[in-house]
Design a protein around this motif. Structure first.
Motif, PDB file in Angstrom:
ATOM      1  N   GLN A 155      14.625  -8.853   9.259  1.00 44.98           N
ATOM      2  CA  GLN A 155      13.738  -8.527   7.881  1.00 44.98           C
ATOM      3  C   GLN A 155      13.347  -7.206   7.987  1.00 44.98           C
ATOM      4  N   THR A 156      13.492  -6.351   6.910  1.00 45.78           N
ATOM      5  CA  THR A 156      12.945  -5.044   7.006  1.00 45.78           C
ATOM      6  C   THR A 156      11.549  -5.229   6.000  1.00 45.78           C
ATOM      7  N   GLU A 157      10.516  -4.396   6.452  1.00 44.09           N
ATOM      8  CA  GLU A 157       9.231  -4.113   5.730  1.00 44.09           C
ATOM      9  C   GLU A 157       9.010  -2.814   5.455  1.00 44.09           C
ATOM     10  N   GLY A 158       8.634  -2.581   4.111  1.00 44.45           N
ATOM     11  CA  GLY A 158       8.244  -1.434   3.716  1.00 44.45           C
ATOM     12  C   GLY A 158       9.183  -0.108   3.744  1.00 44.45           C
ATOM     13  N   PHE A 159       9.100   1.298   3.374  1.00 41.58           N
ATOM     14  CA  PHE A 159      10.138   2.114   3.269  1.00 41.58           C
ATOM     15  C   PHE A 159       9.440   3.336   3.193  1.00 41.58           C
ATOM     16  N   TYR A 160      10.007   4.386   3.898  1.00 41.01           N
ATOM     17  CA  TYR A 160       9.654   5.890   3.717  1.00 41.01           C
ATOM     18  C   TYR A 160       9.811   6.417   2.464  1.00 41.01           C
ATOM     19  N   GLY A 161       8.917   7.334   1.879  1.00 40.45           N
ATOM     20  CA  GLY A 161       9.455   7.946   0.931  1.00 40.45           C
ATOM     21  C   GLY A 161       9.944   9.252   1.328  1.00 40.45           C
ATOM     22  N   PRO A 162      10.189  10.290   0.350  1.00 42.97           N
ATOM     23  CA  PRO A 162      10.967  11.637   0.663  1.00 42.97           C
ATOM     24  C   PRO A 162      10.347  12.535   1.520  1.00 42.97           C
ATOM     25  N   SER A 163      10.796  12.941   2.535  1.00 45.25           N
ATOM     26  CA  SER A 163      10.223  13.839   3.579  1.00 45.25           C
ATOM     27  C   SER A 163      11.382  14.677   4.061  1.00 45.25           C
ATOM     28  N   ASN A 164      11.558  14.545   5.188  1.00 42.23           N
ATOM     29  CA  ASN A 164      12.614  15.251   5.957  1.00 42.23           C
ATOM     30  C   ASN A 164      14.202  15.194   5.767  1.00 42.23           C
ATOM     31  N   GLY A 165      14.372  14.219   4.725  1.00 41.59           N
ATOM     32  CA  GLY A 165      15.844  13.705   4.459  1.00 41.59           C
ATOM     33  C   GLY A 165      16.153  12.647   5.457  1.00 41.59           C
ATOM     34  N   TRP A 166      15.983  12.700   6.797  1.00 38.17           N
ATOM     35  CA  TRP A 166      16.453  11.533   7.671  1.00 38.17           C
ATOM     36  C   TRP A 166      15.710  10.303   7.587  1.00 38.17           C
ATOM     37  N   LEU A 167      14.300  10.466   7.089  1.00 33.82           N
ATOM     38  CA  LEU A 167      13.440   9.262   6.881  1.00 33.82           C
ATOM     39  C   LEU A 167      13.555   8.687   5.564  1.00 33.82           C
ATOM     40  N   ASP A 168      13.820   9.368   4.486  1.00 39.11           N
ATOM     41  CA  ASP A 168      13.956   8.931   3.335  1.00 39.11           C
ATOM     42  C   ASP A 168      14.523   7.768   2.931  1.00 39.11           C
ATOM     43  N   THR A 188       0.939  -1.251   0.112  1.00 35.00           N
ATOM     44  CA  THR A 188      -0.032   0.051  -0.043  1.00 35.00           C
ATOM     45  C   THR A 188       0.913   1.295   0.086  1.00 35.00           C
ATOM     46  N   GLN A 189       0.480   2.323  -0.840  1.00 36.88           N
ATOM     47  CA  GLN A 189       1.370   3.395  -0.891  1.00 36.88           C
ATOM     48  C   GLN A 189       0.511   4.344   0.154  1.00 36.88           C
ATOM     49  N   GLY A 190       0.961   4.609   1.377  1.00 37.72           N
ATOM     50  CA  GLY A 190       0.191   5.509   2.503  1.00 37.72           C
ATOM     51  C   GLY A 190       0.982   6.667   3.077  1.00 37.72           C
ATOM     52  N   LYS A 191       0.738   6.891   4.263  1.00 36.75           N
ATOM     53  CA  LYS A 191       1.117   7.851   4.951  1.00 36.75           C
ATOM     54  C   LYS A 191       1.425   7.275   6.337  1.00 36.75           C
ATOM     55  N   GLY A 192       2.548   7.797   7.125  1.00 41.41           N
ATOM     56  CA  GLY A 192       2.839   7.656   8.453  1.00 41.41           C
ATOM     57  C   GLY A 192       2.485   8.865   9.313  1.00 41.41           C
ATOM     58  N   THR A 193       1.607   8.624  10.259  1.00 41.73           N
ATOM     59  CA  THR A 193       1.200   9.809  10.950  1.00 41.73           C
ATOM     60  C   THR A 193       1.799  10.223  12.401  1.00 41.73           C
ATOM     61  N   LEU A 194       1.707  11.186  13.004  1.00 42.50           N
ATOM     62  CA  LEU A 194       2.214  11.593  14.219  1.00 42.50           C
ATOM     63  C   LEU A 194       3.592  11.313  14.844  1.00 42.50           C
ATOM     64  N   TRP A 195       4.094  10.345  14.273  1.00 39.40           N
ATOM     65  CA  TRP A 195       5.453   9.803  14.725  1.00 39.40           C
ATOM     66  C   TRP A 195       6.169   8.923  13.753  1.00 39.40           C
ATOM     67  N   ALA A 196       7.488   9.137  13.651  1.00 35.89           N
ATOM     68  CA  ALA A 196       8.383   8.077  12.663  1.00 35.89           C
ATOM     69  C   ALA A 196       9.598   7.834  13.449  1.00 35.89           C
ATOM     70  N   GLU A 197      10.257   6.842  13.140  1.00 39.48           N
ATOM     71  CA  GLU A 197      11.390   6.578  13.546  1.00 39.48           C
ATOM     72  C   GLU A 197      12.419   6.012  12.725  1.00 39.48           C
TER      73      GLU A 197
END
Lengths: 530, 530, 530
Positions: free
Chosen positions: B403-416, B384-393
């Protein structure tokens, strides 16, 4: 003693804007004594207040707390009545010595504050000769209602003891009146029965809290830009004075404004946007638009001169008030009750007759359940598909001759298909109960119907929305004040029945098609209506 | 002594809605004594609380202030635990004398308040026999979670000690339940394990603070409109009682609700919309939708019966709790941790392992940095292409088998481009760490995947959004309650595996295509699932 | 005594973020003594404060209350000045003993807080050697103004004593800087004259109130993700230090920031959105965009080096300040006054000259009336059709040589057709009075015109909105810092006149078309401009 026999003193204003009560230990003691005087025994109070509920039973008057919110509704209502009586005593402490030394021609007044609900103004004004009020209102329709409120306290003309020459400084946003608006509002005051309009303040004090308040003369002592407008107004007042002398507004319709009811609703709003003053003014607007002059009075006043009385939120309805209203209805009066009416008795206790309490048997119906609303509900009323707002009630007819008016559309299931209003003949008159506050367009249509039914339609009904017509009638003539409250010109037709003479320029047409410029005012004299 | 041996008394409710603590001098003294008992020496307290930071070092327990916000996090958490212990002592002061005189069959309960966070309900209920709670909730999904919370305190059926017959009077806006909704909500309570539903209030007291509260009988003593609906319900309960007898909900999945974690997050929210209860219910909704019955429990409870446990914000994670969870994981449990998990130890101090603290070595990863969010960030998870809300790490794997699952898209540089979740095998089970609260659609997809992986998909998964299915199982049969929480009818298919008999009308179909009217309820009995 | 002669100690920071005053009885007594010292007799105070208005007359200094809002404006302003003097005395209590033992090379500083208005920073910094400030600002333009504010206190370079490595924990929403932004903001500080940038905090304390504050090293003691960015920055600073040595920003334009004026407006805002700091920064943005370096200074400072001075809200304008400004104008300075200027004297009393008070005769015009605005009003200014916001005034020219600029469109009648600004030659210079805060586009156009008229247009004017250029000049060379404050790359042309050498990579082009990546920074050295 110094000014009491000075004939150039026309009257006395005592104090300034009576406002908040004290909650100090002395006030507690006085409240306890007041309660003891009223109830006699603590057992009597416990019973009337239902203190056994929530374990509130008192064994001594001294235990009773003082709060002005979130307490037993009986306590809260008594507190307001105690505060009123305390202000009355405070006023009499000043009027008594003044009257010992004053000329009989000198009046005593104070400056009250519009819809301020800290005490019962009907009670307070019994100890004063003249109603004075401080008019810092910005909406002209609400201002109209407040003037009528001031006139209604004693059913006679009043003074505007303070109003601003442009703007004030104590609101979060202190916006200026447009050019011309100050004059228009002064004429509105006169049209509603003011016999004086006094401005605060004349010239800026160079320091102190009101440096940003509007002035007529600036910090340099020279005329501020508004000076010329007020100068014009003064000249007009001088010219109009002989015609205005001995005139005042007279109404066939009244709006009931009952302080115990306002207090009771404010203590327990049930939906936060339910504002008992806004409920009153929602009805005031269309009533004035259709019927012309409206009196805003308490239900205890003499009702003989009215054909139609509207009581939008007569929440507290004791037996004696109900009988006073019934007597008037039986003689032919039309009484329109709004939602939340007749729920409580004089102790702010629920009336076991269910709403409208002592009037329920005469209405031939009662309210089986109320519903506070945030989302409006659909309804059909007075040939209009509209919405009920803030409050809705289910009405149960208990008499075969009770008529229903309109019905609710689908919403919460409970209201679906129920009547919006019911009415019932009582003697030569009738009582109608409207169970919601309809949206503005539906309420307009419904009020027009009520006004027509009661034969109180004004010859000046249905003027354009921004045009106000005020009538003051004397023994031998009538003064008509026409005001355009908009920034831009408005054209409209003045009916032949209201034809008169322009007081300032007799050559101008005073009937037929009239154009008033933005904030324009015209003043006519005409024969008294037949 | 008067009622203790009266067999018609089924039990005892002590007090009413235990709520706010005292901050008076006696409470201060008691807190100091409690701290001294816990820490022994002031040096020990100073060390655990890191008081050398910001020059907070105490030389005497008597110097410690009492605050419930904006203080040292250790102090704040200890204060809550002290308040809990004080309420326990208060409860025991009442239960001890009652038990000396009561029949063994008489239970003792009190009425608690849903998500209220003033004390730790898991601790308090150890001193009571039966969980009772006051249900004034308006959202049905949140209501479902609160019922499961009540059931979870003692892992057994409970009572709804209060609920309103239509509406309340203490909210800013007190809106009525739709016609039929009160009955639907009562059946929901039963479906979640309530063995009684009690209404507040029966009949209006004529005066006092609850004049506007919903009633079953009006101020006139006659049935209010809702009376008939509750009468129907009563008849249904009577009919259903034999089938319900001995049944209760049983879950394979649990949601961890940990009071120290809720408190710790509430003390230090970092972004103002981060509400630890909303974080819990964000996960509860899809979990219940996919897995059916959900237990809401504390991490200290017995976990043996679960296959999947979700801990959305297990912020405070002491070593012993971590070991309790690990033991269950090693036996095959699937543990899903949400963001902010495992940050603090029992003293509310940062865990130097970094998140998830004692579980980090078993996760094979840790959190390198958290980011509070106001604007959601893009992510891709569970197809699913979605959004992370309120908190991200940002998560850093420390083991090649992580194992890793999913990945963050471009935002603040740190999470990308960073992983959204990581998981790691532990014994026969696995631990997964999800580093954000995905938007609703993405979270649905992700939770469905977790539920499937853990073999806990319900045969009633994926019913329409407004339809709720509740199962109560006994030794020899199951009761299925189907509820339509919408105003309008909903049609859906009940799978053959859940075919049963309609308890009220056995002629009606109890499988295949079913249409429930608005607020409709049907109750079936069926054989226990294999 | 221990560190005073230690040459490795470069200086002393006393206390932490001087902030709120005390309102305790001792403070009352000190205030009364301070007033007595200032006014001599209570009669003198009564006269200056106009206490006869509203019956405020005092017979003894001990009767004067302490409030910081909703009081006599003279009292409020005196309170702020008393608080300033009290902080000065507090600072000297620390600096005096330090100076007795410190090396002459050791400076004394404290960490102040941007626009904080609790005391007058111009007065306070007279007792300190170096300005230090804590930079937790998030908007880069406002940050630029705050750096210039810090530099302006003593007209020399300053230190950033605290800034966060990523985010803070004390806002309602604590959002992280993007990757690269912390470095960009550090270079901005240097570009505006910072000679040091210090981060709070280095490593997380495991407990205590700042657990969620950004850190360079995590709870595990290892580098947090931001470590690498700050490490790069450190290396850059080391490399750039020789070039930066002895350089600082130099301005031809100044923005006047007057604490008595800010206080006076804040006490009596008249419209709630009128924020005196926002009024300053509304002018700062276009001024910096067109003129390059801007000094933010008090009107009492030395003005000789400026060609253009903008005073957006110089509300309090005593005679001596007016003369100081006039002397500079007569020598050729251009003074632009914004709305609300010159209304009050040193006692916060209305100036009977009307606005701009003592400058009115030199402006050849005065303000006849002010109008607070919520809705903007139309105007035409600097060839732009725009809006006036928040405040507008009618200006009356009193001299035939007074020039008018622009005019208001139709709105409240009073403003319609009136001039928006007036200007008047004074000696070799001129004074301009702008009677509103134009919308951003109109203000840009108007400020550009002022900057051009005063011959202060920067060779770096009109760079793209997200690009900032900072110049530091020394005796023999200039350092140019170019910063892209956007997330995404920006391309622009650097004029040949600013051609130089890239300090970190001399092979890269340092003039012509330049592309800066998101948060990109380049640092050039170039010859001093002619």
């Amino acid at each position: 003693m110094r000014y009491g026999h000075n004939p150039t003193i026309v009257g006395w204003q005592i104090d300034n804007e009576l406002a908040e009560p004290s909650f100090d230990p002395e006030a507690h003691k006085a409240f306890h004594a007041w309660l003891q005087h009223k109830y006699g025994t603590i057992q009597n109070l416990n019973q009337k207040w239902w203190t056994s509920y929530w374990s509130q039973t008192y064994s001594d008057f001294g235990q009773i707390p003082v709060h002005d919110a979130e307490e037993n509704p009986a306590l809260l209502l008594n507190w307001k009545q105690f505060v009123t009586d305390t202000w009355v005593s405070y006023v009499r402490n000043q009027t008594t010595p003044i009257r010992q030394h004053a000329l009989p021609s000198q009046f005593i007044t104070t400056n009250t504050m519009g819809w301020f609900d800290g005490f019962d103004g009907y009670t307070l004004h019994q100890s004063l000769d003249l109603v004075g009020w401080d008019d810092y209102e910005t909406d002209w329709t609400d201002n109209a209602a407040r003037h009528d409120l001031a006139r209604g306290y004693k059913n006679k003309n009043f003074w505007v003891t303070e109003t601003d020459p442009g703007f004030v400084n104590w609101r979060p946003n202190n916006l200026a009146h447009d050019k011309g608006e100050v004059r228009a509002l002064a004429w509105q005051a006169v049209g509603h029965g003011a016999d004086a309009v006094e401005y605060w303040q004349w010239r800026a004090a160079l320091n102190g809290q009101e440096q940003y308040h509007g002035v007529i003369a600036g910090a340099d002592g020279n005329p501020a830009p508004i000076y010329a407008e007020i100068q014009t107004l003064g000249a007009e007042f001088e010219k109009a004075a002989p015609a205005l002398q001995g005139t005042s507004p007279h109404a066939q319709v009244a709006l009931l404004h009952d302080m115990p009811s306002r207090w009771a609703i404010s203590f327990q709003k049930q939906v936060e946007d339910f504002n008992p003053v806004k409920a009153l003014t929602a009805f005031y607007g269309p009533l004035r638009h259709q019927a012309g002059t409206v009196d805003v009075i308490s239900p205890q006043q003499n009702l003989a001169s009215y054909k139609l009385i509207v009581a939008p939120g007569l929440n507290v309805l004791p037996q004696d008030t109900a009988e006073h209203l019934l007597e008037w209805v039986r003689q032919g009066g039309h009484l329109l009750l709004g939602p939340r009416s007749g729920m409580k008795d004089a102790e702010n206790a629920l009336d076991p007759h269910l709403q409208p309490g002592p009037l329920a048997p005469f209405l031939g119906a009662h309210v089986s359940q109320f519903y506070g609303l945030v989302q409006p509900v659909p309804l059909s009323l007075a040939q209009t598909q509209g919405k009920g707002t803030l409050w809705a009630e289910t009405l149960v007819p208990t008499d075969p001759t009770t008529q229903t008016e309109g019905f609710y559309g689908p919403s919460n299931g409970w209201l679906d298909g129920q009547p919006v209003a019911v009415s019932h003949q009582v003697g030569k008159g009738k009582i109608t109960y409207l169970s919601t506050i309809p949206d503005a367009a539906t309420l307009d249509a419904y009020i027009k119907k009520q006004v027509q039914d009661a034969s109180t339609l004004s010859p000046l009904a249905d003027l354009p929305a921004d045009i106000e017509a005020c009538l003051r009638t004397g023994t031998d003539h009538t003064v008509l004040v026409l005001i355009n409250h908009a920034r831009t010109p408005v054209t409209f037709t003045l009916p032949q029945a209201m034809a008169g003479t322009d007081l300032f320029d007799p050559r101008q047409a005073a009937s037929g098609q009239i154009t008033l410029p933005g904030y324009g005012v015209r003043v006519f004299t005409l024969p008294n209506p037949a």
